[in-house]
Motif scaffolding. Structure first.
Motif, PDB file in Angstrom:
ATOM      1  N   ALA A 133      -1.070  -9.409 -22.796  1.00 49.35           N
ATOM      2  CA  ALA A 133      -0.597  -8.932 -24.090  1.00 49.35           C
ATOM      3  C   ALA A 133      -0.879  -7.448 -24.272  1.00 49.35           C
ATOM      4  N   MET A 134      -2.009  -7.005 -23.751  1.00 50.00           N
ATOM      5  CA  MET A 134      -2.400  -5.599 -23.908  1.00 50.00           C
ATOM      6  C   MET A 134      -1.841  -4.719 -22.801  1.00 50.00           C
ATOM      7  N   TYR A 135      -1.187  -5.337 -21.803  1.00 56.83           N
ATOM      8  CA  TYR A 135      -0.795  -4.570 -20.627  1.00 56.83           C
ATOM      9  C   TYR A 135       0.234  -3.499 -20.948  1.00 56.83           C
ATOM     10  N   ASN A 136       1.151  -3.790 -21.869  1.00 64.54           N
ATOM     11  CA  ASN A 136       2.126  -2.768 -22.255  1.00 64.54           C
ATOM     12  C   ASN A 136       1.445  -1.524 -22.791  1.00 64.54           C
ATOM     13  N   PHE A 137       0.406  -1.736 -23.600  1.00 58.10           N
ATOM     14  CA  PHE A 137      -0.327  -0.601 -24.148  1.00 58.10           C
ATOM     15  C   PHE A 137      -1.108   0.117 -23.049  1.00 58.10           C
ATOM     16  N   ILE A 138      -1.692  -0.670 -22.126  1.00 57.81           N
ATOM     17  CA  ILE A 138      -2.442  -0.067 -21.026  1.00 57.81           C
ATOM     18  C   ILE A 138      -1.521   0.767 -20.152  1.00 57.81           C
ATOM     19  N   ARG A 139      -0.335   0.224 -19.847  1.00 59.95           N
ATOM     20  CA  ARG A 139       0.621   0.937 -18.986  1.00 59.95           C
ATOM     21  C   ARG A 139       1.106   2.222 -19.642  1.00 59.95           C
ATOM     22  N   ALA A 140       1.256   2.197 -20.968  1.00 58.29           N
ATOM     23  CA  ALA A 140       1.715   3.378 -21.694  1.00 58.29           C
ATOM     24  C   ALA A 140       0.560   4.294 -22.100  1.00 58.29           C
ATOM     25  N   LEU A 147       0.835  -1.206   0.000  1.00 58.27           N
ATOM     26  CA  LEU A 147       0.000   0.000   0.000  1.00 58.27           C
ATOM     27  C   LEU A 147       0.866   1.251   0.000  1.00 58.27           C
ATOM     28  N   GLU A 148       1.984   1.194   0.726  1.00 57.85           N
ATOM     29  CA  GLU A 148       2.915   2.321   0.724  1.00 57.85           C
ATOM     30  C   GLU A 148       3.417   2.605  -0.685  1.00 57.85           C
ATOM     31  N   LYS A 149       3.707   1.564  -1.445  1.00 54.14           N
ATOM     32  CA  LYS A 149       4.171   1.740  -2.823  1.00 54.14           C
ATOM     33  C   LYS A 149       3.094   2.376  -3.686  1.00 54.14           C
ATOM     34  N   LEU A 150       1.856   1.921  -3.523  1.00 53.00           N
ATOM     35  CA  LEU A 150       0.758   2.476  -4.314  1.00 53.00           C
ATOM     36  C   LEU A 150       0.552   3.957  -4.004  1.00 53.00           C
ATOM     37  N   LEU A 151       0.619   4.308  -2.732  1.00 48.54           N
ATOM     38  CA  LEU A 151       0.448   5.715  -2.354  1.00 48.54           C
ATOM     39  C   LEU A 151       1.583   6.568  -2.905  1.00 48.54           C
ATOM     40  N   PHE A 152       2.791   6.025  -2.908  1.00 48.06           N
ATOM     41  CA  PHE A 152       3.937   6.757  -3.456  1.00 48.06           C
ATOM     42  C   PHE A 152       3.772   7.001  -4.948  1.00 48.06           C
ATOM     43  N   MET A 153       3.173   6.052  -5.660  1.00 49.41           N
ATOM     44  CA  MET A 153       3.099   6.117  -7.120  1.00 49.41           C
ATOM     45  C   MET A 153       1.914   6.940  -7.636  1.00 49.41           C
ATOM     46  N   ARG A 154       1.123   7.494  -6.775  1.00 52.03           N
ATOM     47  CA  ARG A 154      -0.008   8.307  -7.236  1.00 52.03           C
ATOM     48  C   ARG A 154       0.481   9.498  -8.046  1.00 52.03           C
ATOM     49  N   GLY A 155       0.010   9.572  -9.290  1.00 53.00           N
ATOM     50  CA  GLY A 155       0.369  10.686 -10.158  1.00 53.00           C
ATOM     51  C   GLY A 155       1.775  10.612 -10.724  1.00 53.00           C
ATOM     52  N   LYS A 156       2.448   9.457 -10.583  1.00 51.37           N
ATOM     53  CA  LYS A 156       3.826   9.313 -11.068  1.00 51.37           C
ATOM     54  C   LYS A 156       3.886   8.322 -12.213  1.00 51.37           C
ATOM     55  N   GLU A 157       4.990   8.337 -12.950  1.00 51.54           N
ATOM     56  CA  GLU A 157       5.227   7.399 -14.030  1.00 51.54           C
ATOM     57  C   GLU A 157       5.813   6.104 -13.473  1.00 51.54           C
ATOM     58  N   TYR A 158       5.717   5.032 -14.284  1.00 52.65           N
ATOM     59  CA  TYR A 158       6.212   3.717 -13.879  1.00 52.65           C
ATOM     60  C   TYR A 158       7.688   3.758 -13.489  1.00 52.65           C
ATOM     61  N   THR A 159       8.491   4.489 -14.257  1.00 52.23           N
ATOM     62  CA  THR A 159       9.931   4.536 -14.000  1.00 52.23           C
ATOM     63  C   THR A 159      10.276   5.280 -12.711  1.00 52.23           C
ATOM     64  N   ASP A 160       9.369   6.125 -12.221  1.00 55.67           N
ATOM     65  CA  ASP A 160       9.642   6.860 -10.980  1.00 55.67           C
ATOM     66  C   ASP A 160       9.850   5.914  -9.802  1.00 55.67           C
ATOM     67  N   PHE A 161       9.223   4.743  -9.891  1.00 55.98           N
ATOM     68  CA  PHE A 161       9.347   3.775  -8.792  1.00 55.98           C
ATOM     69  C   PHE A 161      10.797   3.349  -8.612  1.00 55.98           C
ATOM     70  N   TYR A 162      11.541   3.209  -9.716  1.00 58.16           N
ATOM     71  CA  TYR A 162      12.919   2.736  -9.669  1.00 58.16           C
ATOM     72  C   TYR A 162      13.918   3.873  -9.480  1.00 58.16           C
ATOM     73  N   ILE A 163      13.408   5.100  -9.425  1.00 56.54           N
ATOM     74  CA  ILE A 163      14.295   6.246  -9.220  1.00 56.54           C
ATOM     75  C   ILE A 163      14.310   6.684  -7.769  1.00 56.54           C
TER      76      ILE A 163
END
Length: 516
Positions: free
Chosen positions: A292-299, A173-189
Motif C-alpha cells: 500500500a505504501m509502495y507507490n509513495f516509496i517509489r515516488a 542484475l543488468e536491469k538494476l545496474l542500468f537503473m542506477r540514478g534513473k527514474e522508474y519510467t526510464d526503464f520503459y524508454i
C-alpha cells in the motif's frame, strides 16, 4: 514412490451436506439479485446501484468458487484479482461517498456493463466445463518405469532450473545496474539487454524448468528452496518499481502449496501445517502495508503510518486503476492506429510470427523492440501500447496504462465476442486445474499458464498461453523429458504387477468424477 501422478484426478471427496445446499441457494440468490439490481440501476440511471449489481454477480461467483474450492481454485483466485484490478477503485470510492464516475457517461456505462457480462460469462464457462467434461482414466502400461522416469525428470528439471535461474538473475542484475540514478519510467524508454543471446536464451528456461519440476510432485522438502528462490527472483523488479511480478510469484507458490495439500499423495504429507499457517498470518499484514505504501516509496513521498485496514483499502484503491483504463480506452477506441489490420486479442501470437526472432531471421522482419516506441504502437498488435500511445501524452516518456482482456476482446469482437471469450476463459479456469491434477506434461501446461493467468484482468487476453509458441518452453520440455527417459531404469511390465499396482492406488485415492 511419492512423486508419481498417474492419470487419475486425485482429490479427497467432500461429503454433500446441508452446507452445500445453502451455498447453492446463496449463489443462485446472488445471481438473480444481481440481474435485478443491475437492471434497476440502468432504469433509474444510478451508477452506484449498477455497481452494486456488478458486485452481487461477483459475490455469486465467489460463493460458487468456495462451494468446491478444490476444483475451482483458479476460478476463485481469478475473481479476487478481477475485483482488485477492475472493481476495487469504484467500490472504495462508493463506500467513501466519493464520485467515481468522472468520465463520459457512455464510458462509465461500458465499463460497468463489461464487468457485469464478464463475471457472468466466467461462471457460465466454468459450470459448462464441469457439466460436460468427463475425464478419461487410462492406467499406465508400465507403472514402475513411469515412476522411475518421473523421478529422473524431477532431478533433470531441478538442475536445469538452478542453471537457468543463475542466468536469469544475471539478467535482472543488468536491469538494476542500468537503473542506477534513473527514474522508474526510464526503464520503459531506453532499456535493452546487452547480454549475449545464449545468456538470454538460458534465462528464459527458468519458468518452464520450474513448472516441469513441480509437475512431478516432488516431496515438500525438495520444493521449498526452488519456490523461495522463484519468489525472490522478482525482488530486482520490485526495486526498479514493479510490484506485479513478486505478487504473482508469491501467489503461484501459495497455490502450489494449496493444491499439493489437497492432493494428499501417498505417503500423506501435510503441506500447509501450523508453521505455514503462522507464516501466512504474520506475512500478509506486513505485505499489505508495504504494498500500500509502495507507490509513495517509489515516488519518494513522505506518508504517515498506516493501519492494516487503511492500508488494505488504499492498496485496493490504487490497484483498481484498471477500471479507469476501461473508461479511457473506450473513449480512445476510435483513435487507435489503423495503418495495418490488427487483432489485439491474439496480439502476442501475431507479433511473434510477424516480428519475432524467427521472422527476423527468415524474412528480415523489423523487431518491435522492448521499449515504448511509435513503431510498436502503430505496427504492433499490443493494445496496451496502441491505446497508451493515443490516450497518454507521456507514452514516449515511459508511461502507459496497461490493458485488459475485456478491452481487447471488445475492440476486436464487440460485446458478443467479449462475452464468448469470457465463457472460454471460464472453461479454461476449470480445465487448467484438471490438467494440474493429471500430472505429467499436462500439469506443466497448467502451471505455466498459472504464472501469469491471474494478471489477465489488467493484461492481454491471451498472454498467459503465449508460452506455447516460444522455442524456450519446448526446448526445456524436450530436454527434460528425453534426458529423464534416458536416465530412467528399465522395468519389464508383467500383467499381475499392473493389476496389483492399480488395486493399491484405488485404496489410497479417489477420482474427481466421483467427487462431483
Amino acid at each position: 514412490m511419492e512423486g508419481y501422478t498417474g492419470v487419475c484426478v486425485e482429490i479427497p471427496v467432500d461429503p454433500i451436506g446441508r452446507g452445500d445446499h445453502l451455498k447453492k441457494y446463496l449463489q443462485y440468490s446472488s445471481f438473480i439479485a444481481s440481474l435485478a439490481v443491475f437492471g434497476i440501476g440502468h432504469v433509474v440511471d444510478r451508477y452506484n446501484i449498477i455497481l452494486v449489481g456488478v458486485l452481487l454477480m461477483l459475490l455469486s461467483n465467489l460463493i460458487y468458487g468456495f462451494a468446491s474450492a478444490k476444483k475451482r481454485v483458479f476460478f476463485l483466485v481469478f475473481n479476487f484479482t478481477f475485483f482488485v484490478f477492475l472493481l476495487g477503485r469504484p467500490t472504495v470510492s462508493m463506500f467513501r461517498g466519493n464520485e467515481w464516475w468522472y468520465f463520459e457517461s457512455s464510458a462509465v456505462h461500458f465499463a460497468l456493463n463489461a464487468c457485469f457480462l464478464s463475471l457472468m460469462a466466467l461462471q457460465i464457462g466454468t459450470a459448462m466445463f464441469e457439466r460436460l467434461h468427463r475425464p478419461i482414466k487410462r492406467p499406465p502400461s508400465n507403472p514402475r518405469w513411469e515412476e522411475s522416469k518421473n523421478e529422473s525428470v524431477q532431478v533433470v528439471s531441478l538442475c536445469l532450473f538452478y542453471l537457468a535461474m543463475f542466468f536469469y538473475l544475471v539478467m535482472e542484475l543488468e536491469k538494476l545496474l542500468f537503473m542506477r540514478g534513473k527514474e522508474y519510467t526510464d526503464f520503459y524508454i531506453a532499456f535493452a539487454s546487452q547480454m549475449p543471446f545464449l545468456v538470454r536464451f538460458l534465462s528464459g528456461l527458468m519458468k518452464p524448468a520450474l513448472c516441469i519440476f513441480l509437475s512431478t510432485l516432488p516431496k515438500k522438502s525438495r520444493t521449498v528452496f526452488p519456490l523461495v528462490l522463484y519468489v525472490l527472483s522478482a525482488v530486482p523488479m520490485l526495486i526498479i518499481g514493479a510490484r506485479n511480478p513478486i505478487v504473482l510469484n508469491l501467489l503461484f507458490a501459495l497455490l502450489y502449496y494449496y493444491i499439493r495439500d489437497v492432493l494428499q499423495k501417498y505417503p500423506r504429507e501435510k503441506w500447509i501445517g501450523r508453521f505455514e499457517k503462522t507464516a501466512i498470518v504474520l506475512a500478509i499484514p506486513a505485505a499489505i502495508i508495504f504494498l500500500a505504501m509502495y507507490n509513495f516509496i517509489r515516488a519518494d513521498v513522505q506518508v504517515e503510518r498506516m493501519g492494516l485496514f487503511s492500508a488494505l483499502v488504499e492498496l485496493i484503491y490504487r490497484q483498481g486503476v484498471s477500471f479507469d483504463v476501461l473508461c479511457m480506452a473506450f473513449l480512445a477506441l476510435p483513435n487507435l492506429p489503423n495503418v495495418v489490420p490488427k487483432c489485439y486479442t491474439f496480439g502476442g501470437f501475431i507479433d511473434e510470427f510477424q516480428h519475432g526472432t524467427i521472422a527476423q531471421a527468415l524474412f528480415g522482419a523489423t523487431p518491435l523492440g522492448e521499449s515504448n516506441s511509435v513503431y510498436k504502437a502503430v505496427y504492433g498488435n499490443s493494445f496496451a501500447h496502441s491505446m497508451s500511445y493515443v490516450a497518454k501524452d507521456t507514452y514516449l516518456e515511459g508511461e502507459g496504462w496497461g490493458s485488459s482482456y475485456i478491452l481487447e476482446t471488445y475492440a476486436d469482437f464487440d460485446y458478443v465476442g467479449m462475452f464468448l471469450f469470457g465463457i472460454l476463459l471460464g472453461v479454461a479456469l476449470g480445465y487448467l486445474v484438471y490438467l494440474i491434477y493429471q500430472g505429467g506434461f499436462r500439469s506443466v501446461l497448467g502451471w505455466m499458464a498459472a504464472t501469469t493467468l491471474f494478471l489477465v484482468p489488467r493484461d492481454s487476453a491471451t498472454g498467459w498461453i503465449e508460452f506455447i509458441i516460444t522455442p524456450r518452453f519446448w526446448v526445456a520440455v524436450v530436454f527434460c523429458y528425453i534426458v529423464g527417459s534416458l536416465c530412467a531404469k528399465s522395468y519389464r511390465q508383467l500383467p499381475h504387477m499392473q493389476a496389483e499396482y492399480l488395486t493399491n492406488r484405488r485404496k489410497d485415492t479417489r477420482c474427481l468424477r466421483d467427487s462431483a
